[in-house]
Motif scaffolding. Structure first.
Motif, PDB file in Angstrom:
ATOM      1  N   PHE A  26      11.901 -67.318 -59.983  1.00  0.00           N
ATOM      2  CA  PHE A  26      12.751 -66.398 -59.239  1.00  0.00           C
ATOM      3  C   PHE A  26      12.033 -65.900 -57.985  1.00  0.00           C
ATOM      4  O   PHE A  26      12.584 -65.920 -56.887  1.00  0.00           O
ATOM      5  N   PHE A  27      10.800 -65.444 -58.140  1.00  0.00           N
ATOM      6  CA  PHE A  27      10.063 -64.909 -56.990  1.00  0.00           C
ATOM      7  C   PHE A  27       9.613 -66.001 -56.016  1.00  0.00           C
ATOM      8  O   PHE A  27       9.304 -65.699 -54.864  1.00  0.00           O
ATOM      9  N   ASP A  28       9.607 -67.246 -56.475  1.00  0.00           N
ATOM     10  CA  ASP A  28       9.373 -68.373 -55.573  1.00  0.00           C
ATOM     11  C   ASP A  28      10.669 -68.830 -54.915  1.00  0.00           C
ATOM     12  O   ASP A  28      10.694 -69.836 -54.216  1.00  0.00           O
ATOM     13  N   VAL A  29      11.750 -68.087 -55.155  1.00  0.00           N
ATOM     14  CA  VAL A  29      13.092 -68.326 -54.608  1.00  0.00           C
ATOM     15  C   VAL A  29      13.585 -69.731 -54.975  1.00  0.00           C
ATOM     16  O   VAL A  29      14.166 -70.436 -54.164  1.00  0.00           O
ATOM     17  N   GLU A  30      13.331 -70.103 -56.235  1.00  0.00           N
ATOM     18  CA  GLU A  30      13.849 -71.373 -56.735  1.00  0.00           C
ATOM     19  C   GLU A  30      15.345 -71.217 -56.997  1.00  0.00           C
ATOM     20  O   GLU A  30      15.776 -70.258 -57.639  1.00  0.00           O
ATOM     21  N   GLU A  31      16.126 -72.133 -56.510  1.00  0.00           N
ATOM     22  CA  GLU A  31      17.585 -72.023 -56.537  1.00  0.00           C
ATOM     23  C   GLU A  31      18.144 -71.815 -57.946  1.00  0.00           C
ATOM     24  O   GLU A  31      19.028 -70.978 -58.147  1.00  0.00           O
ATOM     25  N   LYS A  32      17.632 -72.562 -58.925  1.00  0.00           N
ATOM     26  CA  LYS A  32      18.149 -72.435 -60.292  1.00  0.00           C
ATOM     27  C   LYS A  32      17.968 -71.011 -60.812  1.00  0.00           C
ATOM     28  O   LYS A  32      18.913 -70.405 -61.339  1.00  0.00           O
ATOM     29  N   ALA A  33      16.786 -70.446 -60.658  1.00  0.00           N
ATOM     30  CA  ALA A  33      16.512 -69.097 -61.150  1.00  0.00           C
ATOM     31  C   ALA A  33      17.341 -68.058 -60.395  1.00  0.00           C
ATOM     32  O   ALA A  33      17.890 -67.131 -61.010  1.00  0.00           O
ATOM     33  N   ILE A  34      17.454 -68.206 -59.106  1.00  0.00           N
ATOM     34  CA  ILE A  34      18.256 -67.269 -58.300  1.00  0.00           C
ATOM     35  C   ILE A  34      19.708 -67.305 -58.756  1.00  0.00           C
ATOM     36  O   ILE A  34      20.349 -66.263 -58.947  1.00  0.00           O
ATOM     37  N   ASN A  35      20.253 -68.500 -58.953  1.00  0.00           N
ATOM     38  CA  ASN A  35      21.648 -68.637 -59.385  1.00  0.00           C
ATOM     39  C   ASN A  35      21.873 -68.049 -60.770  1.00  0.00           C
ATOM     40  O   ASN A  35      22.913 -67.429 -61.024  1.00  0.00           O
ATOM     41  N   ILE A  36      20.908 -68.229 -61.667  1.00  0.00           N
ATOM     42  CA  ILE A  36      21.008 -67.651 -63.008  1.00  0.00           C
ATOM     43  C   ILE A  36      21.025 -66.131 -62.915  1.00  0.00           C
ATOM     44  O   ILE A  36      21.844 -65.467 -63.553  1.00  0.00           O
TER      45      ILE A  36
END
Length: 114
Positions: free
Chosen positions: A89-99
Motif C-alpha cells: 500500500f505505501f509503495d502505491v502498488e495498484e492492487k493494495a490501493i484498490n483493495i
C-alpha cells in the motif's frame, strides 16, 4: 480524539474510523494497542489507542485475527490481511490501493498518493 491529547495530523474532537488495530506484547510491559487511522494528510498511520475515546466498539464482520509475529497481532479486514499488504500500500502498488479503496470507499479521494 480525547481532549488534551495530541496526534500528528489529527483534529481534536473529530470522529475517525479505525482501519485496523495492532496489539504488541512485550515481556514485563503492558500490552500496547495501536489503531490505524487515516490522518488529515491521507496517511493510514498507527496511533496509540490511549489518545482516543472509543464511541463505537463494534468490529466489522469482515475483520480477522492476523498474527504478525510472536509479539504482535492485528485485527484487520480480511481482504487486507495478506502478508505485505501495508508495504505494498505505501509503495502505491495498484492492487493494495484498490483493495483499500474497495473496503474503505470514503477515503477514495483522500489518500496521500494523489
Amino acid at each position: 480524539m480525547k481532549e488534551n491529547q495530541k496526534g500528528k495530523n489529527l483534529i481534536h474532537s473529530k470522529h475517525y474510523t479505525v482501519i485496523s488495530m495492532e496489539f504488541i506484547s512485550h515481556i514485563n510491559k503492558p500490552l500496547s494497542i495501536f489503531m490505524r487511522i487515516v490522518s488529515e494528510d491521507g496517511i493510514p498511520a498507527l496511533y496509540n489507542k490511549n489518545i482516543f475515546k472509543i464511541i463505537n466498539s463494534k468490529i466489522g464482520n469482515d475483520y480477522v485475527y492476523k498474527e504478525n509475529s510472536e509479539e504482535s497481532f492485528e485485527l484487520v479486514p480480511e481482504i487486507m490481511s495478506y502478508k505485505g499488504f501495508w508495504d505494498n500500500f505505501f509503495d502505491v502498488e495498484e492492487k493494495a490501493i484498490n483493495i483499500f479503496k474497495e473496503r474503505f470507499p470514503e477515503y477514495k479521494n483522500k489518500l496521500f498518493y494523489k
